[in-house]
Each structure stands twice: as structure tokens, then as C-alpha cells.
Design an enzyme around this catalytic site. Structure first.
Site, PDB file in Angstrom:
ATOM      1  N   ASP A  21      54.940  59.394  62.456  1.00 28.52           N
ATOM      2  CA  ASP A  21      55.357  60.833  62.321  1.00 28.52           C
ATOM      3  C   ASP A  21      56.717  60.692  62.207  1.00 28.52           C
ATOM      4  O   ASP A  21      57.490  60.262  63.178  1.00 28.52           O
ATOM      5  CB  ASP A  21      54.778  61.646  63.371  1.00 28.52           C
ATOM      6  CG  ASP A  21      55.708  62.860  63.323  1.00 28.52           C
ATOM      7  OD1 ASP A  21      55.547  63.764  64.262  1.00 28.52           O
ATOM      8  OD2 ASP A  21      56.382  63.416  62.164  1.00 28.52           O
ATOM      9  N   ASN A  23      59.297  63.092  61.617  1.00 28.73           N
ATOM     10  CA  ASN A  23      60.030  64.572  61.680  1.00 28.73           C
ATOM     11  C   ASN A  23      59.326  65.199  62.890  1.00 28.73           C
ATOM     12  O   ASN A  23      59.554  66.497  62.914  1.00 28.73           O
ATOM     13  CB  ASN A  23      59.953  65.243  60.632  1.00 28.73           C
ATOM     14  CG  ASN A  23      58.450  65.752  60.265  1.00 28.73           C
ATOM     15  OD1 ASN A  23      57.520  65.076  60.600  1.00 28.73           O
ATOM     16  ND2 ASN A  23      58.519  66.806  59.379  1.00 28.73           N
ATOM     17  N   ASP A  25      56.405  66.573  63.943  1.00 24.64           N
ATOM     18  CA  ASP A  25      55.506  67.740  63.868  1.00 24.64           C
ATOM     19  C   ASP A  25      54.280  67.218  64.285  1.00 24.64           C
ATOM     20  O   ASP A  25      53.164  67.699  63.976  1.00 24.64           O
ATOM     21  CB  ASP A  25      55.440  68.208  62.567  1.00 24.64           C
ATOM     22  CG  ASP A  25      55.119  67.346  61.384  1.00 24.64           C
ATOM     23  OD1 ASP A  25      55.164  67.744  60.387  1.00 24.64           O
ATOM     24  OD2 ASP A  25      54.634  66.263  61.771  1.00 24.64           O
ATOM     25  N   ASP A  29      53.876  60.836  57.886  1.00 27.00           N
ATOM     26  CA  ASP A  29      54.369  61.546  56.740  1.00 27.00           C
ATOM     27  C   ASP A  29      54.948  60.218  55.995  1.00 27.00           C
ATOM     28  O   ASP A  29      54.875  58.964  56.426  1.00 27.00           O
ATOM     29  CB  ASP A  29      55.447  62.469  57.027  1.00 27.00           C
ATOM     30  CG  ASP A  29      56.260  62.051  58.289  1.00 27.00           C
ATOM     31  OD1 ASP A  29      56.351  62.710  59.176  1.00 27.00           O
ATOM     32  OD2 ASP A  29      56.874  60.988  58.065  1.00 27.00           O
ATOM     33  N   ASP A  98      45.008  57.259  45.802  1.00 23.61           N
ATOM     34  CA  ASP A  98      43.639  57.473  45.736  1.00 23.61           C
ATOM     35  C   ASP A  98      43.434  58.609  44.990  1.00 23.61           C
ATOM     36  O   ASP A  98      43.956  59.592  44.980  1.00 23.61           O
ATOM     37  CB  ASP A  98      43.343  58.082  47.469  1.00 23.61           C
ATOM     38  CG  ASP A  98      42.052  57.813  47.758  1.00 23.61           C
ATOM     39  OD1 ASP A  98      41.852  57.275  49.149  1.00 23.61           O
ATOM     40  OD2 ASP A  98      41.109  58.245  46.975  1.00 23.61           O
ATOM     41  N   GLU A 254      35.275  53.238  44.535  1.00 23.41           N
ATOM     42  CA  GLU A 254      34.587  53.200  45.705  1.00 23.41           C
ATOM     43  C   GLU A 254      33.088  53.474  45.290  1.00 23.41           C
ATOM     44  O   GLU A 254      32.854  54.484  44.861  1.00 23.41           O
ATOM     45  CB  GLU A 254      34.965  54.578  46.504  1.00 23.41           C
ATOM     46  CG  GLU A 254      34.427  54.458  48.142  1.00 23.41           C
ATOM     47  CD  GLU A 254      34.371  55.952  48.762  1.00 23.41           C
ATOM     48  OE1 GLU A 254      34.241  57.014  48.291  1.00 23.41           O
ATOM     49  OE2 GLU A 254      34.124  55.977  49.870  1.00 23.41           O
ATOM     50  N   HIS A 327      39.089  54.483  56.778  1.00 22.03           N
ATOM     51  CA  HIS A 327      39.208  55.743  57.422  1.00 22.03           C
ATOM     52  C   HIS A 327      37.821  56.543  57.722  1.00 22.03           C
ATOM     53  O   HIS A 327      37.864  57.364  58.249  1.00 22.03           O
ATOM     54  CB  HIS A 327      40.279  56.483  56.549  1.00 22.03           C
ATOM     55  CG  HIS A 327      39.703  57.021  55.399  1.00 22.03           C
ATOM     56  ND1 HIS A 327      39.445  55.938  54.374  1.00 22.03           N
ATOM     57  CD2 HIS A 327      39.125  58.062  54.762  1.00 22.03           C
ATOM     58  CE1 HIS A 327      38.961  56.444  53.106  1.00 22.03           C
ATOM     59  NE2 HIS A 327      38.540  57.818  53.499  1.00 22.03           N
ATOM     60  N   ASP A 328      36.944  55.895  57.106  1.00 21.90           N
ATOM     61  CA  ASP A 328      35.500  56.623  57.126  1.00 21.90           C
ATOM     62  C   ASP A 328      34.565  56.093  58.166  1.00 21.90           C
ATOM     63  O   ASP A 328      33.520  56.333  58.377  1.00 21.90           O
ATOM     64  CB  ASP A 328      34.840  56.534  55.831  1.00 21.90           C
ATOM     65  CG  ASP A 328      35.419  57.448  54.659  1.00 21.90           C
ATOM     66  OD1 ASP A 328      35.334  57.077  53.416  1.00 21.90           O
ATOM     67  OD2 ASP A 328      35.900  58.405  55.242  1.00 21.90           O
TER      68      ASP A 328
HETATM   69  O1  TEU Z   1      33.701  58.840  51.061  1.00 24.68           O
HETATM   70  C1  TEU Z   1      32.752  58.846  50.238  1.00 24.68           C
HETATM   71  C2  TEU Z   1      31.602  58.159  51.061  1.00 24.68           C
HETATM   72  O2  TEU Z   1      31.624  56.840  50.760  1.00 24.68           O
HETATM   73  C3  TEU Z   1      30.633  58.828  52.170  1.00 24.68           C
HETATM   74  O3  TEU Z   1      29.865  57.688  52.430  1.00 24.68           O
HETATM   75  C4  TEU Z   1      31.724  58.855  53.311  1.00 24.68           C
HETATM   76  O4  TEU Z   1      31.703  57.569  54.032  1.00 24.68           O
HETATM   77  C5  TEU Z   1      31.454  59.998  54.200  1.00 24.68           C
HETATM   78  O5  TEU Z   1      31.800  59.673  55.316  1.00 24.68           O
HETATM   79  C6  TEU Z   1      29.813  59.810  54.174  1.00 24.68           C
HETATM   80  O6  TEU Z   1      29.584  59.681  55.648  1.00 24.68           O
HETATM   81  C7  TEU Z   1      35.230  59.447  50.309  1.00 24.68           C
HETATM   82  C8  TEU Z   1      36.128  59.385  51.414  1.00 24.68           C
HETATM   83  O7  TEU Z   1      36.435  58.182  51.592  1.00 24.68           O
HETATM   84  C9  TEU Z   1      35.895  60.318  52.553  1.00 24.68           C
HETATM   85  O8  TEU Z   1      37.100  60.190  53.220  1.00 24.68           O
HETATM   86  C10 TEU Z   1      35.712  61.699  51.914  1.00 24.68           C
HETATM   87  O9  TEU Z   1      35.472  62.379  52.845  1.00 24.68           O
HETATM   88  C11 TEU Z   1      34.531  61.529  50.879  1.00 24.68           C
HETATM   89  O10 TEU Z   1      34.607  60.667  49.713  1.00 24.68           O
HETATM   90  C12 TEU Z   1      34.736  62.913  49.997  1.00 24.68           C
HETATM   91  O11 TEU Z   1      36.120  62.949  49.279  1.00 24.68           O
HETATM   92 CA    CA Z   2      55.530  64.395  60.330  1.00 26.41          CA
END
Ligand code: TEU
Ligand code: CA
Length: 566
Positions: A21, A23, A25, A29, A98, A254, A327-328
Site C-alpha cells: 500500500d 498511499n 489507505d 495498489d 488476468d 485456468e 490467491h485461491d
Molecule cells: O477461480 C476459479 C476456480 O478455480 C475455483 O475453483 C476457485 O478456486 C474457487 O475458489 C472455488 O473454490 C477463479 C479465480 O481464481 C477466483 O479467485 C475467482 O473467485 C473465480 O475464478 C471467479 O472469478
Molecule cells: Ca493503497
């Protein structure tokens, strides 16, 4: 196999909201990322994949786009984006954006128009259907709990959303919609972007009869009902013809719902669709029938088998990524390693696995310093829409039997927020991520685990990653070498051979807390080249979570292989 820059690269994924971050908040960013471009260069990454940075109400943290041509207000301006792209290119780092085009946000102007009336020109930019017997058109379940159909009083029809109700699915049957998407893709590629990571790309083509389906095993339902629809390859070949084939860029699908058997249809180099695929075999290995919050046991043997079957599927003419986190998913050292007892050893072994297997290694922010899962105590500490939707759904189903603490415990082990806590830069307040309380709590271990206390220490996970990426770059065998995987001791000891001409690299990995003498699996001319253990210990010994890499001649390898296999 043809040489390509994207096969020889290492990708690093940034989740902008949680990276830096600039700035004050409390939200990461683009200027924060600009501040860290030297950090990325120093780490040795070649491609930066940015999770979505477009305008969004952040129902799903940017995976719900309300304007594909604007930078999200909280992340900065288009000028910031242009500067970031220039700074990356100056450092010979490519930028992959993305691409989220299976759905938009319900706040996108297209949807705002589409829902006004049945004869609005934008009506069939989305998928609207009449209800059935007073309910939704079918029994399909959303990835994020509940039905995939949301009723609109105004026009008395339902619209489809495989994810949240604020993420209406775009109608790819509509040629005009597809052309709008291609125009948008050209806009970003003409700015110099080097490619796209394509969100849930196998879901674009819907089975339009929308018949009820078996939802008892959600993973199966995704593969059989949501993914790999009748026109998916037609759409992807059109996208390649109209856009991707005209640029020297990379397309990374993906591959949710794609099994190894049919992956070649997406990524075969003769298919002219996409260049490589993220597969999920290992990432869903602990998901029970109802998904991630319904966890099940798994074995190391099963984990390694996933990489064997996918390498067999891709090796002739296709390509994939090798990753253990994003991130998932939970933090890789907590999920696939032993963060409690062998944090350094298992984090560095897993990093080595990512970099020695065939495929483009993809790292996720924070894994290079061994960031671990959260230990949140309150539901209010979570931020992920998937957490809250599943929480509501399970509370409704279980009533007063719902155990909130148990649910939170499971979310701390399997939930997506694990990967979304702020990047831990140093031991100052908020881990140096922000001057104010961030949008999500910093992991309480930030004073022990951070960049500052690792970057100058010769024995740290971060220093190891830098050495590892340099080691990998020194030899193209790690990219183009043939690959064979062996299970030496079930669920504990594995070996990977990479073979190019008469050179063989022999990687032995100990995924356990046990110790092993390994001379049985070495040849006389085996020469140690790399290990995650510092001690110049006996090369014929592996400690807990130790990985060692040897070079040997092809002849030695062949006789060793025969002895292992017989
Ligand atoms: O994730 C889709 C996907 O692979 C799902 O299995 C996802 O892991 C989800 O957590 C199900 O448990 C993509 C993105 O990576 C995810 O961050 C988004 O939430 C999703 O598509 C919808 O755009
Ligand atoms: Ca920020």
C-alpha cells in the site's frame, strides 16, 4: 519441442490488494508494486501475473469487473499502470494480466442495461431464462454456495451466475459480445501487455438445454456440466484467430474442470487455442464432495501421481504450469509441507519441486518467504465472499447444529483468505505493508516471517529462492529435458529424472520427517549439484524434507532406472 520464451520463464503472481500500500489507505495498489520492481528483479522472476486490476465493486476482489477499460479506483490510475508496465519492461519483466470474461460484475453497464427489459439490445449479453415450477430453471449449484440462478422481479426471469450473484455469466453464444471482448483484449495488448491468465476459461461455453444435473460431487459437476461445453474450442480458436495469434504474447488458461485426458484439446501446440494450462488435480486433492470446506485426507503418493498423469498428458505437444499455491488456496508450506516442524526445509523442498518439474514454474507472493496460514479466531476477520456465502449456507442447512468455531478452524486451514493477508515486508507496524490498519489482518507471525529479516541472511527461504531460480536458469534441461518420476518409498521418498542428450539430472526428494541413506539410488558417477540443506553432509544421506540434485551420465541413469524398476 519448439522453444518459447514463456516455457523458459518463471512466473510470479501478485494479488495487488495485498502486496504493498503506497498511499496509506490500507489497500495495496499499483504504485506499491512500482516501489517493488527491483525486489521482483532481484528475486529472478521473468513474468509478473497480476490478479485483476480493473474497475470492480470487489464483491470477489476484482474477479467481478464493472469496467474492463478502467483501473480500479483503489489501485490507482491508468498513468500508474503505464508507469508500472514501463518499469517492468525496463527490468525485462513481462506483464500478464488476468482476463475475466466468463462473467462480469452486475454493476457493469452491459448488465445494468441487460436487466432493464427483455428487448434491450444488451439483454442477451447475459444468460436469462424463465423459472420452472415456480423456482429456478435447474438445480445447478454455484461455486460460492446456493443456486446459480438469481431471480429478477423487473423482467420476471432468472439470470445465470456460476459464481456470486454479483458475477452474472456473459453469453458467449452472442457474437457481438465476443467481438466486444476481443476489442478489449486488443486494447490491453496494444498497450504492450505480454499476455493473459484466463480466468475459468473452460466454462465459457454453456450446455444450453440447462438440464438438471448431479450436484452430489461438485468437482465432477464442474467437469461434466460447467466446463468443456460444446463450443469451447470453437470460441478459443476464434479468440486465437481474432486476437492472440496476432501478437507475441502468452495465454495461460485456468483449467478448472479440465481432466488430463482432454487437456491437449486446449493447449496442443497445433490447436491454436491457448499456450498453457493451470491444472487442479493437486489443488483439489483435499476437497471433499462439497468442495474446500468439506475437506478429505490425501496421500503424498496421490499428490505425486497428479504430476505424473499431467506430465504424461502434456509432454508430446502441450505445456502446463507447475504451481502449489495462488490467491485461491492455503499457503503451500502449511498445506503441502510441515510448517510446524520443518518450516525452512519443507518450504525450500516444495520450491525446488516447482522449479525442477517440466512446465512453467509459477510462484505466488509471500511463498518466497515461507508465509503461513492464518489463525483467525473471529468470522469477522475473514474477507472472502466464498467464506461468507458458505458460512450462511452451512448455517442455514445445519441450524443450531452449526458449529461456528469448527467452521472457522476449517477456514483457517482450507480457505482462500490464507493467501490474501498482506505481504510481510518487515517487522514494523502492519509488516511494512501499510501505514494504517490493512483491509485484512496481517498474519500475527509477521515479526518472525518477513522479507527484511531474510533478504540478507544466507540461510533463509528468500535467499534459497534466489539461488534456486538462478540454478534453474543455468540449464535448459529443466525446461526441455525429458522427465521421469519414481516413487522410491511410498508417501516419503521420490525421484525425478530430467534427461537431455547424455546428461541426466537426478532429483531425490524426501517429503517426510524421516532420514534416509540413499546410496541405493545413486550411481558411482553421481555428483551433488544442489540441495536445500547447507551442511556438506554425506551426499548419500537425506535429512527430513531434504532435496538433493545430482548429475550423472545417461548410462548410469539407465542401469539405475532398471534396478529401481525391477
Ligand atoms: O477461480 C476459479 C476456480 O478455480 C475455483 O475453483 C476457485 O478456486 C474457487 O475458489 C472455488 O473454490 C477463479 C479465480 O481464481 C477466483 O479467485 C475467482 O473467485 C473465480 O475464478 C471467479 O472469478
Ligand atoms: Ca493503497
Amino acid at each position: 519441442m519448439k522453444r518459447n520464451w514463456w516455457k523458459e520463464s518463471v512466473i510470479y503472481q501478485i494479488y495487488p490488494r495485498s502486496f504493498k500500500d503506497s498511499n496509506g489507505d490500507g489497500i495495496g495498489d499499483l504504485r506499491g508494486i512500482i516501489e517493488k520492481t527491483d525486489y521482483l528483479k532481484d528475486l529472478g522472476v521473468d513474468i509478473l501475473w497480476l490478479s485483476p486490476i480493473y474497475q470492480s465493486p470487489n464483491d470477489d476482489n476484482g474477479y467481478d469487473i464493472s469496467d474492463y477499460y478502467q483501473i480500479m479506483t483503489e489501485f490507482g490510475t491508468m498513468a500508474d499502470f503505464d508507469e508500472l508496465l514501463a518499469e517492468l519492461h525496463k527490468r525485462e519483466i513481462k506483464l500478464v494480466m488476468d482476463l475475466v470474461v466468463n462473467h462480469s460484475s452486475d454493476e457493469h453497464e452491459w448488465f445494468q442495461k441487460s436487466k432493464t427489459s427483455k428487448d434491450n439490445p444488451y439483454r442477451d449479453y447475459y444468460i436469462w431464462r424463465k423459472g420452472k415450477n415456480g423456482g429456478p430453471p435447474n438445480n445447478w449449484k454455484s461455486f460460492f454456495g446456493g443456486s446459480v440462478w438469481e431471480y429478477d422481479e423487473e423482467t420476471e426471469e432468472y439470470y445465470l451466475h456460476l459464481f456470486t450473484r454479483k458475477q452474472p455469466d456473459l453469453n458467449w453464444e452472442n457474437e457481438k459480445l465476443r467481438q466486444e471482448i476481443y476489442a478489449m483484449m486488443r486494447f490491453w495488448l496494444d498497450k504492450g501487455v505480454d499476455g493473459f491468465r484466463m480466468d475459468v476459461i473452460p466454462l465459457l461455453s454453456k450446455r444450453l438445454e440447462f438440464a438438471d444435473g448431479d450436484m452430489s460431487d461438485f468437482g465432477k459437476a464442474v467437469e461434466k456440466i460447467y466446463a468443456n461445453g460444446p463450443r469451447i474450442h470453437e470460441f478459443l480458436q476464434e479468440m486465437h484467430r481474432e486476437v492472440l495469434g496476432k501478437y507475441d504474447v502468452v495465454s495461460i488458461g485456468e483449467g478448472v474442470g479440465v481432466p488430463p485426458e482432454t487437456a491437449e484439446l486446449y493447449v496442443g501446440d497445433y490447436r491454436k487455442e491457448i499456450n498453457m494450462i493451470y491444472h487442479f488435480g493437486h489443488m483439489f486433492i483435499d476437497h471433499g464432495e462439497k468442495g474446500r470446506m468439506d475437506p478429505k485426507n490425501w496421500t503424498r503418493s496421490g499428490f505425486v501421481d497428479v504430476f505424473k498423469s499431467w506430465d504424461r498428458a502434456l509432454k508430446a505437444n502441450s505445456w502446463g504450469t507447475i504451481y502449489l499455491g495462488n490467491h485461491d488456496f492455503p499457503r503451500l508450506v502449511s498445506r503441502f509441507g510441515d510448517a510446524e516442524n520443518y518450516w525452512y526445509e519443507s518450504a525450500t523442498l516444495l520450491a525446488t519441486l516447482i522449479c525442477i518439474l517440466r512446465g512453467t514454474p509459477t510462484l505466488y507472493q509471500g511463498d518466497e518467504i515461507g508465509m503461513r496460514n492464518v489463525s483467525f479466531k473471529q468470522a469477522s476477520q475473514f474477507r472472502d465472499v466464498e467464506f461468507f456465502n458458505t458460512y450462511k449456507e452451512q448455517k442455514a442447512i445445519q441450524g443450531d447444529k452449526f458449529d461456528e468455531n469448527k467452521f472457522i478452524e476449517i477456514a483457517c486451514e482450507f480457505g482462500r483468505d490464507n493467501a490474501r493477508t498482506p505481504m510481510q515486508w518487515d517487522s514494523s507496524v502492519n509488516a511494512g505493508f501499510s501505514k494504517v490498519q490493512p483491509w485484512i489482518d496481517v498474519n500475527s507471525n509477521f515479526s518472525e516471517i518477513n522479507v527484511a529479516n531474510q533478504e540478507n541472511s544466507p540461510v533463509s527461504i528468500l535467499s534459497f529462492y534466489k539461488k534456486l531460480l538462478k540454478f534453474r536458469k543455468e540449464d535448459l534441461i529443466w525446461v526441455y529435458g525429458e522427465q521421469e518420476i519414481f516413487e522410491l518409498i511410498e508417501n516419503q521418498l521420490y525421484a525425478v529424472a530430467r534427461i537431455q542428450g547424455s546428461v541426466v539430472k537426478w532429483v531425490i526428494l524426501n517429503f517426510s520427517n524421516s532420514e534416509f541413506e540413499i546410496d541405493l539410488w545413486l550411481a558411482d558417477d553421481s555428483e551433488i549439484q544442489f540441495s536445500n540443506y547447507q551442511s556438506a553432509n554425506e551426499n548419500k544421506h537425506l535429512g527430513p524434507w531434504q532435496v538433493s540434485i545430482f548429475a550423472m551420465s545417461l548410462e548410469s541413469y539407465i542401469s539405475l532406472k532398471n534396478s529401481i524398476l525391477n
